[in-house]
Scaffold this motif. Structure first.
Motif, mmCIF file in Angstrom:
data_model
loop_
_atom_site.group_PDB
_atom_site.id
_atom_site.type_symbol
_atom_site.label_atom_id
_atom_site.label_comp_id
_atom_site.label_asym_id
_atom_site.label_seq_id
_atom_site.Cartn_x
_atom_site.Cartn_y
_atom_site.Cartn_z
ATOM 1 N N GLU A 18 0.825 -1.198 0.000
ATOM 2 C CA GLU A 18 0.000 0.000 0.000
ATOM 3 C C GLU A 18 0.870 1.263 0.000
ATOM 4 O O GLU A 18 0.546 2.251 -0.663
ATOM 5 C CB GLU A 18 -0.924 -0.013 1.216
ATOM 6 C CG GLU A 18 -1.942 1.104 1.223
ATOM 7 C CD GLU A 18 -2.979 0.942 2.307
ATOM 8 O OE1 GLU A 18 -3.272 1.937 3.002
ATOM 9 O OE2 GLU A 18 -3.509 -0.181 2.458
ATOM 10 N N THR A 19 1.982 1.214 0.709
ATOM 11 C CA THR A 19 2.863 2.378 0.778
ATOM 12 C C THR A 19 3.541 2.628 -0.565
ATOM 13 O O THR A 19 3.649 3.779 -1.011
ATOM 14 C CB THR A 19 3.910 2.187 1.882
ATOM 15 O OG1 THR A 19 3.246 1.903 3.120
ATOM 16 C CG2 THR A 19 4.749 3.439 2.054
ATOM 17 N N VAL A 20 3.983 1.579 -1.231
ATOM 18 C CA VAL A 20 4.595 1.742 -2.552
ATOM 19 C C VAL A 20 3.585 2.320 -3.539
ATOM 20 O O VAL A 20 3.926 3.202 -4.347
ATOM 21 C CB VAL A 20 5.164 0.400 -3.061
ATOM 22 C CG1 VAL A 20 5.500 0.472 -4.548
ATOM 23 C CG2 VAL A 20 6.414 0.033 -2.271
ATOM 24 N N ASP A 21 2.355 1.867 -3.479
ATOM 25 C CA ASP A 21 1.331 2.416 -4.368
ATOM 26 C C ASP A 21 1.175 3.930 -4.148
ATOM 27 O O ASP A 21 1.024 4.698 -5.105
ATOM 28 C CB ASP A 21 -0.007 1.725 -4.130
ATOM 29 C CG ASP A 21 -0.024 0.290 -4.651
ATOM 30 O OD1 ASP A 21 0.870 -0.073 -5.434
ATOM 31 O OD2 ASP A 21 -0.932 -0.470 -4.249
ATOM 32 N N ALA A 22 1.207 4.346 -2.884
ATOM 33 C CA ALA A 22 1.097 5.779 -2.582
ATOM 34 C C ALA A 22 2.321 6.546 -3.069
ATOM 35 O O ALA A 22 2.209 7.673 -3.564
ATOM 36 C CB ALA A 22 0.906 5.981 -1.080
ATOM 37 N N LEU A 23 3.501 5.926 -2.959
ATOM 38 C CA LEU A 23 4.725 6.582 -3.428
ATOM 39 C C LEU A 23 4.743 6.697 -4.958
ATOM 40 O O LEU A 23 5.264 7.676 -5.503
ATOM 41 C CB LEU A 23 5.947 5.817 -2.928
ATOM 42 C CG LEU A 23 6.186 5.901 -1.416
ATOM 43 C CD1 LEU A 23 7.274 4.909 -0.999
ATOM 44 C CD2 LEU A 23 6.579 7.319 -1.002
ATOM 45 N N LEU B 77 11.469 0.003 0.617
ATOM 46 C CA LEU B 77 10.501 0.636 -0.284
ATOM 47 C C LEU B 77 11.188 1.130 -1.552
ATOM 48 O O LEU B 77 10.624 1.038 -2.653
ATOM 49 C CB LEU B 77 9.799 1.786 0.431
ATOM 50 C CG LEU B 77 8.971 1.400 1.654
ATOM 51 C CD1 LEU B 77 8.474 2.653 2.382
ATOM 52 C CD2 LEU B 77 7.783 0.516 1.263
ATOM 53 N N ALA B 78 12.411 1.649 -1.415
ATOM 54 C CA ALA B 78 13.163 2.105 -2.589
ATOM 55 C C ALA B 78 13.458 0.935 -3.529
ATOM 56 O O ALA B 78 13.374 1.063 -4.756
ATOM 57 C CB ALA B 78 14.453 2.786 -2.150
ATOM 58 N N VAL B 79 13.802 -0.218 -2.964
ATOM 59 C CA VAL B 79 14.038 -1.421 -3.779
ATOM 60 C C VAL B 79 12.769 -1.800 -4.531
ATOM 61 O O VAL B 79 12.811 -2.114 -5.741
ATOM 62 C CB VAL B 79 14.511 -2.584 -2.881
ATOM 63 C CG1 VAL B 79 14.467 -3.910 -3.648
ATOM 64 C CG2 VAL B 79 15.924 -2.325 -2.367
ATOM 65 N N LEU B 80 11.638 -1.770 -3.855
ATOM 66 C CA LEU B 80 10.376 -2.123 -4.509
ATOM 67 C C LEU B 80 10.026 -1.133 -5.615
ATOM 68 O O LEU B 80 9.589 -1.536 -6.708
ATOM 69 C CB LEU B 80 9.259 -2.174 -3.469
ATOM 70 C CG LEU B 80 9.334 -3.344 -2.484
ATOM 71 C CD1 LEU B 80 8.344 -3.146 -1.346
ATOM 72 C CD2 LEU B 80 9.075 -4.669 -3.185
#
Length: 249
Positions: free
Chosen positions: A61-66, A89-92
């Motif tokens: 969910e956080t990656v989607d927001a980023l 998160l940066a890797v994702l």
């Protein structure tokens, strides 16, 4: 997510992702030392800082927001740097949306899933109220190399973080493994760990570098788990190196 922006509107976009238990303020010492002009994008991740009203629910969910944040503020791509939780998160982001990540700097990301993550997270949940105890929070701040000038911000963040955010974010952290897309190098990558971090963190850095052809690994002597706060000048030098490189396209 709360987002702080700074720098000239035509500066190269730089997305900075903080670690668990802190918030965007942790990048302040690094930003003050950058030489390259940047358009800095510094969010408070869900459950943290000024985004504490929404619990941290998942990396997904956080990656989607980023992704939405980058599509709005840096549609041509940004240099992305993350620390610890933010490094995962940066890797994702680099794995899933390489069109939005021109370069990625991964600092102190755990990449070896723990076999006993469940019991560890359960124990953490039971101890969660300690995060609001100022004396305990000060001890944790010392482990992260939080300077005295930023200690009030750390203590405030510790008092805000919910048990749900603590348990979920740490659980995601402990179970993290590099996604398949990380092995497809569509942008440069620098993987960093401190020589004084736990062996798990140094091993994780080597795993991430080995999994991504053409990436660079740096194990920094004298550095523990807290590079952006312990050695902000060094963090800034490494970011300046990436920011000065020609942008793809």
């Amino acid at each position: 997510m709360h987002l702080e922006t700074s720098g000239p509107s035509d500066g190269r976009p730089l997305l900075l992702l903080h670690g668990g238990g802190v918030s965007g303020w942790m990048w302040q010492p690094t930003l003050e030392r950058l030489r390259a002009p940047v358009r800095a994008l510094v969010p408070d991740l869900p459950g943290h800082g000024r985004s504490a009203s929404d619990d941290y629910r998942s990396h997904r969910e956080t990656v989607d927001a980023l992704v939405l944040l980058l599509e709005q503020h840096a549609p041509s791509g940004a240099v992305v740097a993350g620390f610890s939780l933010g490094a995962q998160l940066a890797v994702l982001l680099a794995s899933e949306r390489p069109d939005l990540v021109a370069d990625v700097v991964v600092v102190s990301a755990q990449a070896k899933p723990l076999a006993l993550a469940g019991p560890t997270v359960a124990m953490l949940g039971a101890a969660a109220p300690l995060a609001r105890w100022p004396r305990f929070a000060r001890l944790q701040a010392k482990e992260l190399f939080v300077p005295e000038s930023l200690l009030p911000a750390y203590l405030e963040d510790s008092s805000r973080i919910s048990r749900a955010t603590l348990v979920t974010s740490v659980g995601e952290n402990l179970r993290f493994a590099p996604p398949a897309g990380w092995a497809v190098p569509r942008s440069p990558a620098l993987v960093v760990a401190g020589a004084r971090e736990r062996a798990l963190m140094r091993d994780s850095a080597r795993i991430l570098q080995a999994a991504r052809p053409g990436s660079e690994l740096r194990i920094l002597e004298g550095v523990g788990h807290g590079l952006p706060l312990q050695r902000p000048a060094l963090m800034a030098v490494m970011l300046d190196e990436r920011l000065r490189a020609p942008a793809a396209g």
